[in-house]
Design a protein around this motif. Structure first.
Motif, mmCIF file in Angstrom:
data_model
loop_
_atom_site.group_PDB
_atom_site.id
_atom_site.type_symbol
_atom_site.label_atom_id
_atom_site.label_comp_id
_atom_site.label_asym_id
_atom_site.label_seq_id
_atom_site.Cartn_x
_atom_site.Cartn_y
_atom_site.Cartn_z
ATOM 1 N N ARG A 109 1.920 4.694 1.176
ATOM 2 C CA ARG A 109 1.766 5.337 2.481
ATOM 3 C C ARG A 109 0.938 6.614 2.415
ATOM 4 N NH1 ARG A 109 6.415 5.629 6.701
ATOM 5 N NH2 ARG A 109 7.079 4.071 5.246
ATOM 6 N N ASP A 110 1.136 7.425 1.386
ATOM 7 C CA ASP A 110 0.451 8.720 1.306
ATOM 8 C C ASP A 110 -0.984 8.603 0.788
ATOM 9 O OD1 ASP A 110 2.760 10.013 2.244
ATOM 10 O OD2 ASP A 110 3.572 10.119 0.200
ATOM 11 N N SER A 111 -1.147 7.928 -0.347
ATOM 12 C CA SER A 111 -2.484 7.851 -0.958
ATOM 13 C C SER A 111 -3.342 6.738 -0.363
ATOM 14 C CB SER A 111 -2.358 7.616 -2.468
ATOM 15 O OG SER A 111 -1.872 6.306 -2.721
ATOM 16 N N LYS A 112 -2.701 5.783 0.311
ATOM 17 C CA LYS A 112 -3.379 4.608 0.876
ATOM 18 C C LYS A 112 -3.956 3.690 -0.205
ATOM 19 C CE LYS A 112 -4.604 6.499 5.427
ATOM 20 N NZ LYS A 112 -3.504 7.296 5.636
ATOM 21 N N GLU A 113 -3.503 3.885 -1.458
ATOM 22 C CA GLU A 113 -3.948 3.015 -2.548
ATOM 23 C C GLU A 113 -3.150 1.715 -2.530
ATOM 24 O OE1 GLU A 113 -3.959 4.795 -6.419
ATOM 25 O OE2 GLU A 113 -4.897 6.626 -5.660
ATOM 26 N N PRO A 161 -8.784 3.979 -1.483
ATOM 27 C CA PRO A 161 -7.857 3.634 -0.402
ATOM 28 C C PRO A 161 -8.182 2.252 0.167
ATOM 29 C CG PRO A 161 -9.461 5.221 0.374
ATOM 30 C CD PRO A 161 -9.682 5.067 -1.097
ATOM 31 N N TYR A 162 -7.165 1.611 0.734
ATOM 32 C CA TYR A 162 -7.353 0.280 1.302
ATOM 33 C C TYR A 162 -8.389 0.281 2.424
ATOM 34 C CZ TYR A 162 -4.742 1.283 5.588
ATOM 35 O OH TYR A 162 -4.344 1.790 6.803
ATOM 36 N N THR A 163 -8.619 1.429 3.034
ATOM 37 C CA THR A 163 -9.559 1.505 4.153
ATOM 38 C C THR A 163 -10.995 1.168 3.729
ATOM 39 O OG1 THR A 163 -9.684 3.895 3.784
ATOM 40 C CG2 THR A 163 -8.182 3.121 5.507
ATOM 41 N N VAL A 168 0.842 -1.197 0.000
ATOM 42 C CA VAL A 168 0.000 0.000 0.000
ATOM 43 C C VAL A 168 0.877 1.247 0.000
ATOM 44 C CG1 VAL A 168 -1.725 1.280 1.351
ATOM 45 C CG2 VAL A 168 -1.827 -1.209 1.254
#
Length: 66
Positions: free
Chosen positions: A7-11, A38-40, A5
């Motif tokens: 770190r900044d974009s969470k993609e 994003p992974y979230t 993933v």
């Protein structure tokens, strides 16, 4: 299972899944990658039970920065 993933974009940048049910679980990850979400989004998703996909949010909760 491993997921890389940003770190900044969470993609999600990439993933590998080895084992039974990997073909099922990878599609959840691919959908997010195509959407550039994003992974979230996947981490908070509620999947039908029992499936291999329901393991992915647990794995994402344990994400570690490198």
């Amino acid at each position: 299972m491993k997921i890389l993933v940003d770190r900044d974009s969470k993609e999600i940048l990439g993933a590998n899944i080895l084992g039974t049910g990997g073909d099922e679980a990878i599609h959840c990850i691919l959908d997010l990658m195509y959407a550039r979400a994003p992974y979230t989004v996947l981490q908070r998703a509620v999947h039908i039970h029992p499936t291999v996909c329901e393991l992915i949010p647990t794995m994402l909760a344990d994400l570690q920065a490198l």
